[in-house]
Write a protein that holds these residues in place. Structure first.
Motif, PDB file in Angstrom:
ATOM      1  N   LEU A  70      -5.221  -6.010  -4.557  1.00 17.86           N
ATOM      2  CA  LEU A  70      -6.482  -5.262  -4.534  1.00 17.86           C
ATOM      3  C   LEU A  70      -6.741  -4.637  -3.162  1.00 17.86           C
ATOM      4  CD1 LEU A  70      -8.996  -4.319  -6.007  1.00 17.86           C
ATOM      5  CD2 LEU A  70     -10.099  -6.498  -5.430  1.00 17.86           C
ATOM      6  N   PRO A  71      -6.594  -5.381  -2.053  1.00 20.62           N
ATOM      7  CA  PRO A  71      -6.742  -4.717  -0.745  1.00 20.62           C
ATOM      8  C   PRO A  71      -5.759  -3.573  -0.546  1.00 20.62           C
ATOM      9  CG  PRO A  71      -6.761  -7.098  -0.492  1.00 20.62           C
ATOM     10  CD  PRO A  71      -6.409  -6.825  -1.909  1.00 20.62           C
ATOM     11  N   ALA A  72      -4.531  -3.716  -1.073  1.00 19.46           N
ATOM     12  CA  ALA A  72      -3.539  -2.641  -0.923  1.00 19.46           C
ATOM     13  C   ALA A  72      -3.947  -1.409  -1.718  1.00 19.46           C
ATOM     14  CB  ALA A  72      -2.167  -3.138  -1.373  1.00 19.46           C
ATOM     15  N   ILE A  73      -4.520  -1.618  -2.897  1.00 16.23           N
ATOM     16  CA  ILE A  73      -5.004  -0.485  -3.702  1.00 16.23           C
ATOM     17  C   ILE A  73      -6.121   0.245  -2.960  1.00 16.23           C
ATOM     18  CG2 ILE A  73      -6.204   0.143  -5.828  1.00 16.23           C
ATOM     19  CD1 ILE A  73      -4.719  -2.150  -7.203  1.00 16.23           C
ATOM     20  N   VAL A  74      -7.040  -0.526  -2.390  1.00 16.82           N
ATOM     21  CA  VAL A  74      -8.137   0.080  -1.625  1.00 16.82           C
ATOM     22  C   VAL A  74      -7.597   0.816  -0.405  1.00 16.82           C
ATOM     23  CG1 VAL A  74     -10.184  -0.430  -0.240  1.00 16.82           C
ATOM     24  CG2 VAL A  74      -9.825  -1.617  -2.412  1.00 16.82           C
ATOM     25  N   LEU A  75      -6.679   0.168   0.297  1.00 18.39           N
ATOM     26  CA  LEU A  75      -6.127   0.748   1.514  1.00 18.39           C
ATOM     27  C   LEU A  75      -5.324   2.011   1.223  1.00 18.39           C
ATOM     28  CD1 LEU A  75      -5.933   0.257   4.555  1.00 18.39           C
ATOM     29  CD2 LEU A  75      -3.869  -1.086   4.143  1.00 18.39           C
ATOM     30  N   GLY A  76      -4.620   2.023   0.085  1.00 15.96           N
ATOM     31  CA  GLY A  76      -3.791   3.173  -0.237  1.00 15.96           C
ATOM     32  C   GLY A  76      -4.483   4.260  -1.025  1.00 15.96           C
TER      33      GLY A  76
ATOM     34  N   SER B 278       0.825  -1.206   0.000  1.00 18.30           N
ATOM     35  CA  SER B 278       0.000   0.000   0.000  1.00 18.30           C
ATOM     36  C   SER B 278       0.860   1.257   0.000  1.00 18.30           C
ATOM     37  CB  SER B 278      -0.926  -0.014   1.221  1.00 18.30           C
ATOM     38  OG  SER B 278      -1.717   1.145   1.276  1.00 18.30           O
ATOM     39  N   ILE B 279       1.938   1.248   0.779  1.00 18.46           N
ATOM     40  CA  ILE B 279       2.826   2.408   0.839  1.00 18.46           C
ATOM     41  C   ILE B 279       3.508   2.629  -0.508  1.00 18.46           C
ATOM     42  CG2 ILE B 279       5.033   3.184   1.792  1.00 18.46           C
ATOM     43  CD1 ILE B 279       2.731   3.829   3.583  1.00 18.46           C
ATOM     44  N   LEU B 280       3.936   1.561  -1.156  1.00 22.36           N
ATOM     45  CA  LEU B 280       4.562   1.691  -2.472  1.00 22.36           C
ATOM     46  C   LEU B 280       3.587   2.288  -3.485  1.00 22.36           C
ATOM     47  CD1 LEU B 280       6.573  -1.663  -2.720  1.00 22.36           C
ATOM     48  CD2 LEU B 280       7.486   0.636  -2.411  1.00 22.36           C
ATOM     49  N   ILE B 281       2.340   1.832  -3.441  1.00 23.28           N
ATOM     50  CA  ILE B 281       1.330   2.351  -4.364  1.00 23.28           C
ATOM     51  C   ILE B 281       1.086   3.836  -4.130  1.00 23.28           C
ATOM     52  CG2 ILE B 281      -1.126   2.232  -4.966  1.00 23.28           C
ATOM     53  CD1 ILE B 281      -0.962  -0.786  -4.480  1.00 23.28           C
ATOM     54  N   GLU B 282       0.882   4.208  -2.873  1.00 26.39           N
ATOM     55  CA  GLU B 282       0.576   5.615  -2.592  1.00 26.39           C
ATOM     56  C   GLU B 282       1.784   6.511  -2.827  1.00 26.39           C
ATOM     57  OE1 GLU B 282       0.931   6.860   1.935  1.00 26.39           O
ATOM     58  OE2 GLU B 282      -0.290   5.056   1.760  1.00 26.39           O
TER      59      GLU B 282
END
Length: 309
Positions: free
Chosen positions: A178-184, A105-109
């Motif tokens: 997908l959860p990481a995308i939602v979370l980020g 999530s951190i990498l995505i954001e």
């Protein structure tokens, strides 16, 4: 540098003691009896109730209970749940899952947020700037459980691009994507707006105009000077967000059935298992403090004027 790190480590001790005491006091001050339902529909026998209360120090005053807990904590013992399961073992199995989710999530954001902020900052007032501003405002306005449900339906059910839920105790990166995308998603909006705001402000500064006037290309002036200074508040936010994510995103983990720390804390609160809640939050506080220390050390890399003497 070494003196600064040592001083910060010593400052962590009263913070850990204060935070854990507040959590300990609030958890064990909740109404209700931990023995309720332990023996089925029948009340527990007096002998069992006495042994249970003695084992978990429930007969002691709050300060005595906390003193015993800190003594065990200093030896690395987070205690046992009311079902005789080691809290440390539970967290050992769950924290890697939450850490992997938080890292993705951190990498995505970070990548998407900073890229969007830079593109809109250097093209202030253009179509892309307005598009990103509107998009981030929409993301900030929508609750995370709504974003999670929509992502499950469209990306998981309709398009079948990602698994709808996590079905493994050791999920892969693909299952957590997908959860990481939602979370980020919410943090992407904040990072993008924060990067844009600071970059626009720094591009107006005298040192950037001076660098360009001396012959430095605009790209290098932005990348070497303006962007580095603009990232200091962004790094602060990302460090704060990473520490928060390591505590477990309860809503996101519940939506996608992720066996992480968030769901563990939620179930422990529902079952009034105070030992589990305090143990999980204690580890969270320690990890959060170390992440903030790392963020402070990164300031010196972004801005040489910041020293840690």
């Amino acid at each position: 540098m070494g003196t600064y790190v040592l001083r910060r480590l010593l400052q962590m001790i009263p913070v850990i003691l204060g935070a854990t005491f507040l959590i300990f006091a609030m958890v064990f001050a909740l109404p209700g009896d931990p023995l309720a339902g332990k023996c089925g529909e029948r009340p527990c026998s007096p002998a069992y109730a006495a042994a249970f209360r003695e084992k978990y120090n429930l007969n002691d005053p709050l300060l005595v209970q906390y003193g015993k807990y800190v003594g065990n904590l200093a030896q690395g013992d987070l205690g046992e749940t009311y079902n005789n399961i080691s809290v440390a073992e539970q967290l050992k199995n769950r924290y890697p899952v939450t850490a992997k989710l938080a890292l993705i999530s951190i990498l995505i954001e970070t990548i998407i947020g900073i890229a969007a902020g830079v593109l809109t900052g250097i093209r202030k007032g253009g179509f892309l700037d307005n598009l990103v501003l509107v998009s981030t405002l929409v993301l900030i306005s929508i609750p995370i459980f709504v974003i999670g449900g929509l992502a499950q339906y469209f990306l998981g059910v309709k398009l079948a691009l990602f698994p709808v839920t996590v079905t493994s105790s050791t999920p892969t990166v693909y299952q957590l994507l997908l959860p990481a995308i939602v979370l980020g998603s919410l943090s992407v909006a904040y990072v993008a707006r924060l990067t844009r705001t600071n970059l626009v402000e720094n591009l107006r500064s005298d040192y950037v105009r001076t660098a360009v006037a001396k012959g430095l290309t605009k790209r290098r002036a932005i990348g070497i000077h303006a962007l580095r200074n603009s990232l200091i508040p962004v790094v602060t936010f990302i460090g704060f967000d990473f520490g928060a994510l390591l505590g477990g995103a309860i809503v996101t983990e519940s939506i996608f059935n992720i066996p992480g720390v968030g769901g563990y804390i939620f179930r422990s609160i529902r079952s009034r298992d105070g030992v589990s809640v305090v143990g999980a939050v204690t580890v969270l506080v320690i990890v959060y403090l170390f992440v903030n220390l790392l963020v402070d050390l990164l300031y010196g890399l972004l801005d040489p004027r910041i020293t840690h003497d």
